[in-house]
Design a protein around this motif. Structure first.
Motif, PDB file in Angstrom:
ATOM      1  N   CYS A 224       0.836  -1.207   0.000  1.00  0.00           N
ATOM      2  CA  CYS A 224       0.000   0.000   0.000  1.00  0.00           C
ATOM      3  C   CYS A 224       0.869   1.255   0.000  1.00  0.00           C
ATOM      4  CB  CYS A 224      -0.943   0.002   1.196  1.00  0.00           C
ATOM      5  SG  CYS A 224      -2.245  -1.239   1.079  1.00  0.00           S
TER       6      CYS A 224
ATOM      7  N   ARG B 128      -1.666   3.474  -2.106  1.00  0.00           N
ATOM      8  CA  ARG B 128      -3.066   3.028  -2.131  1.00  0.00           C
ATOM      9  C   ARG B 128      -3.485   2.566  -0.742  1.00  0.00           C
ATOM     10  NH1 ARG B 128      -3.543   5.690  -6.276  1.00  0.00           N
ATOM     11  NH2 ARG B 128      -3.175   4.790  -8.293  1.00  0.00           N
ATOM     12  N   THR B 129      -4.781   2.347  -0.583  1.00  0.00           N
ATOM     13  CA  THR B 129      -5.324   1.921   0.706  1.00  0.00           C
ATOM     14  C   THR B 129      -5.433   0.402   0.750  1.00  0.00           C
ATOM     15  OG1 THR B 129      -7.604   1.945  -0.066  1.00  0.00           O
ATOM     16  CG2 THR B 129      -6.712   4.033   0.821  1.00  0.00           C
ATOM     17  N   LYS B 130      -5.633  -0.095   1.953  1.00  0.00           N
ATOM     18  CA  LYS B 130      -5.858  -1.534   2.108  1.00  0.00           C
ATOM     19  C   LYS B 130      -7.135  -1.952   1.398  1.00  0.00           C
ATOM     20  CE  LYS B 130      -3.351  -2.299   6.398  1.00  0.00           C
ATOM     21  NZ  LYS B 130      -3.441  -2.759   7.798  1.00  0.00           N
TER      22      LYS B 130
END
Length: 180
Positions: free
Chosen positions: A29, A34-36
């Motif tokens: 991530c 980016r997000t989980k």
């Protein structure tokens, strides 16, 4: 949102640089920004991710090379030359990845089974090419091992063998190929 392929390529980059233990959801991530949630959109946890990563490695570093060789032309000579060119083209970038995957295989039974299967697939293809080249059937196993062990061994040597030097070693080995 990052594509599944981008997530997989990010994992390959991390594994190549820092080893498979460094491949975590948090690290992926962070590297991709980016997000989980984006991760979980594509994968069912880190185990699912690593399973997909192995499938990606097989497709890109075995399947794609064999398909490229098969598309090179009808003769075994065309195929073997194309395969060697494709392997050497990818050699520098994939050398550290191959080392990382083999190290991972020493730590994980599933990855060990994966590596054995991929090695067997590669050896089977090299044996079939030897026979297609008109080589003697009783030499097929030895020639397949020779070609494959040159590549695997070259990936382990420190300092690394250059792609140009490896091309020279392959040219020497190819002198054993029946003319055609």
């Amino acid at each position: 949102m990052a594509s599944k392929g981008e997530w997989l390529e990010a994992g390959l980059a991390i594994a190549t640089r820092d080893g498979i233990r460094a491949v975590t959801i948090e690290r992926l991530c962070a590297d991709l920004g980016r997000t989980k949630g984006s991760f979980y959109h594509h994968f069912k946890g880190i185990r699912g991710y690593k399973s997909d990563l192995l499938a990606h490695i097989e497709a890109e570093h075995t399947g794609r090379l064999i398909a490229g060789a098969e598309a090179a032309g009808p003769s075994g000579h065309d195929k073997i030359q194309s395969l060697l060119d494709l392997v050497l083209e990818a050699y520098t970038g994939s050398r550290d990845l191959a080392t990382a995957v083999r190290a991972w295989a020493r730590q994980d039974a599933d990855v060990h089974a994966f590596q054995e299967r991929v090695d067997r697939m590669r050896m089977d293809y090299l044996r079939s090419l030897w026979l297609e080249l008109g080589g003697e059937p009783d030499e097929a196993e030895g020639m397949a091992k020779l070609l494959y062990l040159v590549l695997v061994g070259a990936q382990q040597v420190v300092p690394p063998i250059s792609a140009e030097d490896l091309r020279g070693v392959y040219a020497l080995a190819m002198r054993s190929v029946p003319p055609g």
